[in-house]
Motif scaffolding. Structure first.
Motif, PDB file in Angstrom:
ATOM      1  N   THR A 289       7.834   0.753   6.124  1.00 13.95           N
ATOM      2  CA  THR A 289       7.141  -0.416   6.657  1.00 13.95           C
ATOM      3  C   THR A 289       8.336  -0.554   8.287  1.00 13.95           C
ATOM      4  O   THR A 289       7.264  -0.878   9.022  1.00 13.95           O
ATOM      5  N   ALA A 290       9.319  -1.255   7.845  1.00  9.55           N
ATOM      6  CA  ALA A 290      10.021  -1.344   9.162  1.00  9.55           C
ATOM      7  C   ALA A 290      10.104  -0.322  10.071  1.00  9.55           C
ATOM      8  O   ALA A 290       9.360  -0.717  11.375  1.00  9.55           O
ATOM      9  N   MET A 291      10.195   0.639  10.067  1.00  2.02           N
ATOM     10  CA  MET A 291      10.176   2.072  10.661  1.00  2.02           C
ATOM     11  C   MET A 291       8.474   1.976  11.298  1.00  2.02           C
ATOM     12  O   MET A 291       8.460   2.054  12.642  1.00  2.02           O
TER      13      MET A 291
ATOM     14  N   MET B 175       0.540  -1.265   0.104  1.00  4.39           N
ATOM     15  CA  MET B 175      -0.034   0.531   0.194  1.00  4.39           C
ATOM     16  C   MET B 175       0.847   0.994  -0.257  1.00  4.39           C
ATOM     17  O   MET B 175       0.619   2.259  -0.389  1.00  4.39           O
ATOM     18  N   VAL B 176       1.843   0.812   1.059  1.00  2.00           N
ATOM     19  CA  VAL B 176       2.900   2.617   0.979  1.00  2.00           C
ATOM     20  C   VAL B 176       3.665   2.601  -0.348  1.00  2.00           C
ATOM     21  O   VAL B 176       3.812   4.162  -1.024  1.00  2.00           O
TER      22      VAL B 176
ATOM     23  N   ALA C  30      -1.627   4.047   4.191  1.00  2.00           N
ATOM     24  CA  ALA C  30      -1.614   1.999   4.484  1.00  2.00           C
ATOM     25  C   ALA C  30      -2.499   1.944   6.306  1.00  2.00           C
ATOM     26  O   ALA C  30      -2.665   1.192   5.932  1.00  2.00           O
ATOM     27  N   ASP C  31      -1.869   2.890   6.645  1.00  2.00           N
ATOM     28  CA  ASP C  31      -2.464   3.039   7.709  1.00  2.00           C
ATOM     29  C   ASP C  31      -4.369   2.551   8.218  1.00  2.00           C
ATOM     30  O   ASP C  31      -5.051   2.200   8.800  1.00  2.00           O
ATOM     31  N   ILE C  32      -4.419   3.402   6.637  1.00  2.00           N
ATOM     32  CA  ILE C  32      -6.339   3.321   7.208  1.00  2.00           C
ATOM     33  C   ILE C  32      -6.468   2.055   6.184  1.00  2.00           C
ATOM     34  O   ILE C  32      -7.606   1.601   6.624  1.00  2.00           O
TER      35      ILE C  32
END
Length: 274
Positions: free
Chosen positions: A225-227, A116-117, A262-264
């Motif tokens: 994503t890792a962060m 998504m990101v 991406a969060d949503i």
């Protein structure tokens, strides 16, 4: 165990579904039509339903409902439709490599999040066919499941290593290759298109990051994503290495927007495919 050995084990454990192979053949045949493509997908009601749900999801954000495969083809195009079928197939691949060493739901969520990101960043940069970045993000760490399943002791040592290096640095130290490199080689072995497997294969190569925007976007999405999912270790990670900054013209506002998107949306889209 060598990278090529894991690729061979992946090939034995999971074969790309026939529908993916046939769709690719239709797309690569100049004599084929949109009707031929629609006919291939429409014979599978379950696949049709999943593809239509994805076509109507936040991946595309069309102003009107896409209610048929024929409309999906006319609106998003054959390549985008193929990428949706591959994305739907990815979940089956993940399940076939299930291992007790990895929480599959968490691994799947993070894979979709990365996708998504990556898609959001590609869309921001105006790159055509941005849905392929969603597929690449999902599949980038597929090989981690293969490694964990077939080299459980070695993977456990890797898993217990708490040194906060970039993930790909730790992978090279423990296995001699990165999961992204191995995943890209698996995708090549499955005969996926070059535009899908090449960026995945080279996502952690600084020279390639510097010269190829697709690779830079995928590398940046992986770092984000890792962060976001291991802030204790990667909360202060450098998102824009010199090489990534050279190929990806995005600012922190674009990063923030991609994270918010991406969060949503990740949970919704992950459940659509799951």
């Amino acid at each position: 165990m060598t990278l090529n050995k894991y690729v061979a084990l992946a090939a034995k454990s999971f074969a790309l579904p026939e529908v993916c192979i046939r769709i690719r053949a239709v797309l690569d045949d100049p004599r084929s039509s949109a009707e031929d493509l629609g006919a291939l997908i429409s014979v599978d009601p379950s696949l049709t339903a999943k593809v239509l749900r994805l076509a109507n999801s936040a991946l595309f954000r069309f102003p009107s409902q896409v209610e048929s495969i024929s409309k999906a083809i006319s609106v998003i195009g054959g390549e985008a439709l193929y990428n949706l079928v591959v994305a739907e197939t990815a979940n089956s691949a993940f399940k076939s490599f299930n291992t007790p060493h990895i929480d599959l739901d968490k691994h799947w969520y993070q894979a979709v999040y990365c996708g998504m990101v990556a898609k959001c960043l590609a869309r921001h940069l105006g790159i055509r066919g941005s849905e392929r970045f969603f597929v690449m993000g999902i599949l980038q760490n597929l090989s981690e499941l293969v490694v964990a399943k077939h080299s459980s002791d070695l993977y456990k040592v890797y898993q217990d290593d708490k040194v906060c290096e970039l993930p790909y640095v730790r992978q090279i130290r423990h296995f001699g290759f990165t999961f992204s490199e191995c995943s890209g080689t698996i995708l090549e072995n499955w005969k996926l298109p070059l535009v899908l497997y090449y960026p995945v294969m080279n996502a952690n190569d600084p020279t390639k990051q510097d010269a190829d925007t697709d690779i830079g976007i995928l590398a940046l999405a992986s770092r984000i994503t890792a962060m976001q999912h291991n802030k204790e270790c990667y909360g202060e990670i450098e998102l824009f290495s010199k090489e990534i900054a050279n190929s990806v013209s995005a600012d922190m506002d674009a990063i923030s927007n991609a994270i918010t998107f991406a969060d949503i949306e990740t949970t919704k889209v992950a459940m659509l495919i799951h």
